[in-house]
Write an enzyme that holds these catalytic residues in place. Structure first.
Site, PDB file in Angstrom:
ATOM      1  CB  CYS A   1      -4.142   4.789  -4.302  1.00 36.09           C
ATOM      2  SG  CYS A   1      -5.060   3.810  -3.493  1.00 36.09           S
TER       3      CYS A   1
ATOM      4  CB  THR B   1      -1.275   0.112   1.432  1.00 38.53           C
ATOM      5  OG1 THR B   1      -1.155   1.592   1.366  1.00 38.53           O
ATOM      6  CG2 THR B   1      -0.207  -0.286   2.421  1.00 38.53           C
TER       7      THR B   1
END
Length: 230
Positions: free
Chosen positions: A197, A83
């Site tokens: 992202c 992430t």
């Protein structure tokens, strides 16, 4: 072959991408029935998302550091935090381990450097686009000029990530919003745009735009393959 440690589940939709890209990469490199050696800890994202909204990054760092120690104990030779946003607590996680952490922003900057790109747009959660932990690493450590969308566009990008992509929802209308924002960044001088992202690649890929895109999920996963086999 080294054992790849993955700290995933944030969200699990993007962790699937890591697992697939890594195994495809190992098979391509080694052939036959080869697949990657992986130690994966997939967290429950709900409490982490709640802590994000509260701004309690210390608690998140403690939680993820404990999970990362489990990955190390399972035999991982190095770790990927799957992430972008949670790289805000990467120093906390790395400090809890004796194995190296491959930073997603460093991998992305290296990929940009191979194309000679110096000015880049950045899409991601509001945390990634607005806070210093990611942009400053790109600019101060790697000499990149980083452009982000305007405040209203940043909110749209953020809301689509959390209200749709992290829940596995893909909408054509949301893709068009992203493509319009990508075009806006290019018009401001971005030579390329970072999909900063790990869920954004679910919605937008290079087939959708002439602006060069750098998908951090793929870049990070491919770096893991090279490191594991290097």
């Amino acid at each position: 072959m080294k054992t790849i440690g993955l700290l995933g589940g944030m969200s699990w939709e993007s962790t699937i991408g890591y697992y697939r890209i890594i195994n495809e990469g190992v098979k391509q490199r080694l052939g036959g029935f080869h697949s990657a050696k992986i130690a994966l800890y997939s967290v429950d994202f709900e409490p982490i998302e709640e802590l994000q909204r509260r701004g309690n990054w210390q608690a998140m760092g403690d939680m993820l550091a404990a999970a990362a120690r489990g990955v190390e104990a399972a035999g991982a030779d190095f770790l990927l935090i799957c992430t972008n946003t949670m790289h805000k607590v990467e120093p906390q996680i790395a400090g809890a381990l004796s194995i190296p952490v491959l930073h997603i922003a460093d991998a992305t900057a290296a990929a940009l450097g191979r194309y000679g790109i110096t000015t880049v747009g950045l899409l991601g959660t509001a945390f990634t686009m607005e806070q210093e932990f990611y942009k400053d690493r790109l600019s101060q450590r790697h000499g990149l000029t980083v452009l982000v969308p305007d405040p209203a566009e940043r909110q749209r990008v953020h809301d689509i990530i959390f209200n749709e992509l992290c829940l596995g929802t893909v909408k054509d209308t949301s893709r068009q919003i992203y493509l319009d924002i990508i075009d806006s960044l290019a018009a401001r001088g971005a030579e390329a745009v970072i999909l900063g992202c790990t869920e954004i690649g679910i919605l937008v890929n290079q087939d959708h735009t002439e602006v060069r895109l750098f998908d951090t999920t793929r870049i990070h996963a491919e770096q893991a393959v090279a490191y594991a086999l290097g």
